[in-house]
Design a protein around this motif. Structure first.
Motif, short mmCIF file in Angstrom:
data_model
loop_
_atom_site.label_atom_id
_atom_site.label_comp_id
_atom_site.label_asym_id
_atom_site.label_seq_id
_atom_site.Cartn_x
_atom_site.Cartn_y
_atom_site.Cartn_z
N LEU A 133 0.93 -1.11 0.19
CA LEU A 133 0.17 -0.15 -0.16
C LEU A 133 0.94 1.15 -0.05
O LEU A 133 1.50 1.29 0.90
CB LEU A 133 -0.82 -0.06 1.27
N ASN A 169 -1.40 -1.16 -3.88
CA ASN A 169 -2.81 -0.11 -3.65
C ASN A 169 -2.03 1.09 -3.07
O ASN A 169 -0.84 1.31 -3.05
CB ASN A 169 -3.34 -0.84 -2.39
N ASN A 171 -2.82 4.69 -1.05
CA ASN A 171 -3.61 5.89 -0.02
C ASN A 171 -2.96 7.07 -0.01
O ASN A 171 -1.95 7.56 0.57
CB ASN A 171 -3.59 5.12 1.38
#
Ligand code: SAM
Ligand code: SF4
Length: 465
Positions: A133, A169, A171
């Motif tokens: 992430l 991913n 963020n």
């Protein structure tokens, strides 16, 4: 009174009325709701409000037990693992709870170069990670947003030994439609964004400067991401800022909005609880602290509300509470994490980290623990690589068919971990877990899983279905 925004509309009046209506309940009503929850169709808001009010230990035990049954019914006993990769702590916002906020002079600022990012990735790959992430504050070095896009390229390009990262991913702060389209073109898995609080007044009080002050720009970011073609979007709340009961009902309104507009809700929900952070008094004294019991309730209620949505548990929490919540509905966990840029190559440093970690154990130890608890650690990345994203994923998940893929993929990726990275202790615990899991499988997926596991044992890598 309701709050109107261009896209997502959080109806404050409805939330207040639902919380009020949920107060009138007795044990038979709670049991009737729990029986309906087992049909795996989710629950109406008023039922969620009833469950929020349950405090009798026996009834609460039944709520937790039901969440456990739903979790096992849909996800089986697999638990997906990932690690965050903090590439930069530069930030132009002023979120009072975060160490990265612009005016925090206690923080050592750092944006990793692409070479430093590659070094971090090699460390993660050498531990056995396959899913990352990427996390950053909202201010990028001179390249601007391209910095993030280049970082994703670097992560996918950096292999080490027998491994590589197979799903990135992200963020990061809300983007424009055009920027989301460029992010999508980088082949990301999930785009994550937490609203922090859905309570507008509280939002204004804790976001004192920078672009993040704009509640609507943030709350509509998942819409823009989906419009730009990013199928898998993750949302969440930072628990501790406002009443968790309000936040859950608002989160559910957000989910319904996405479902009605795009035919699919969020891929994941994150449940960060506020942790102490350097230079932040609020982080050490949250205005609405969430107790451990309430935290477990939050996870159980979310599991029953949206049975098919993944729930993510980070290393903000300590090992004990993490263990308890696996059973209640968590489907993904981070492990061996650092929240300071450069933290994998150079170790944990509070003076440049975002917040204090609750679980400091290395990946190998977490894996051994997870396996001993009866779960199968999974590094699977098959779905998004085979285009099983967004609505296609949910169409498979809802009739329970996704388990046919997840089970064998979890075992094949776990076997890969055991072969290439595990300590001898973890390897022997893991082999026993795999044997047990195979014995418990239905004949058809079992056959497939056995074939995949033996391919991995024979030296093949990245085996998935
Ligand atoms: N800067 C981007 C943003 O704010 O959306 C993305 C990265 S930010 C580092 C990721 C998340 O960390 C935030 O959305 C917030 O929920 C969480 N966070 C911030 N401070 C925290 C704290 N003290 N304890 C726990 N989580 C925190
Ligand atoms: Fe910056 Fe995100 Fe931290 Fe806010 S939460 S200060 S936007 S890194």
């Amino acid at each position: 009174m309701s709050t109107v925004s261009e896209g997502v509309r959080i109806d404050l009046g409805l939330i207040a009325a639902t919380i009020e209506a949920g107060k009138r309940h007795d044990a038979p009503r709670v049991r009737e709701i729990l029986a309906r929850a087992l049909e795996l169709k989710g629950l109406p808001d008023v039922d969620l409000a009833v469950l929020m009010g349950v405090s009798d230990p026996e009834l609460l035990g039944e709520v937790f037990h039901t969440a456990r049954r739903v979790k096992e019914g849909i996800y089986g006993n697999r638990l997906v693992l990932f690690a965050p990769l903090y590439i930069s702590n530069l930030c132009s916002n002023e979120c009072v709870y975060c160490a990265f906020r612009a005016r925090n002079r206690e923080l050592k600022r750092r944006a990793l170069s692409q070479e430093e990012i590659a070094l971090e990735v090699r460390h993660l790959v050498e531990q056995g990670h396959k899913r990352i992430l990427v996390v950053a504050g909202e201010s990028y070095p001179h390249e601007g947003f391209d910095y993030v896009l280049n970082a994703i390229d670097t992560v996918y390009r950096t292999a080490s030994g027998r491994g590589e990262i197979r799903r990135v991913n992200v963020n990061i702060a809300p983007l424009t439609l055009d920027e989301f389209a460029r992010l999508k073109a980088k082949n990301i898995g999930t785009y994550q964004i937490f609203q922090e609080t859905y309570h507008r007044e509280t939002y204004a009080k804790v976001h004192l400067g920078g672009k993040k002050r704009d509640f609507d720009w943030r709350v509509n970011a998942p819409d823009r991401a989906m419009e730009a073609g990013i199928d898998d979007v993750g949302i969440g709340v930072l628990f501790g800022l406002f009443d968790w009961r309000f936040e859950i009902l608002a989160l559910v309104q957000h989910i319904r909005h996405l479902e009605s507009r795009f035919g699919v809700g969020p891929h994941t929900i994150s449940v960060p609880r506020m942790e102490p952070a350097s230079g932040s008094d609020v982080a050490s004294h949250p205005p609405h602290p969430v107790s451990d019991v309430d935290f477990r309730k939050i996870i159980a209620i979310l599991r029953l509300a949206v049975p098919y949505t993944g729930i993510i548990m980070s290393t903000r929490e300590g090992a004990d509470i993490r263990r308890e919540t696996f059973a209640l509905g968590v489907s993904q966990i981070s492990a061996g994490s650092r929240t300071n840029p450069g933290g994998y190559a150079e170790d944990e440093k509070f003076e440049s980290a975002q917040f204090c970690l609750g679980d400091h154990r290395p990946l190998d130890e977490v894996i051994r623990d997870v396996a001993a608890l009866g779960y199968v650690p999974s590094f699977c990345t098959a779905c998004y690589r085979l285009g099983r994203t967004g609505r296609d994923f949910m169409d498979l998940a809802k009739p329970g068919e996704i388990k046919e893929h997840c089970g064998p993929n979890a075992l094949a990726t776990f076997q890969e971990y055991l072969e290439d990275y595990a300590s001898p202790e973890t390897r022997s615990a893991g082999e026993a877990t795999i044997a047990r899991a195979l014995a418990e499988m239905d004949p058809e997926p079992r056959l497939r899983a056995e074939k995949m596991v033996s391919l991995v044992k024979g030296g093949k890598r990245d085996v998935y279905c």
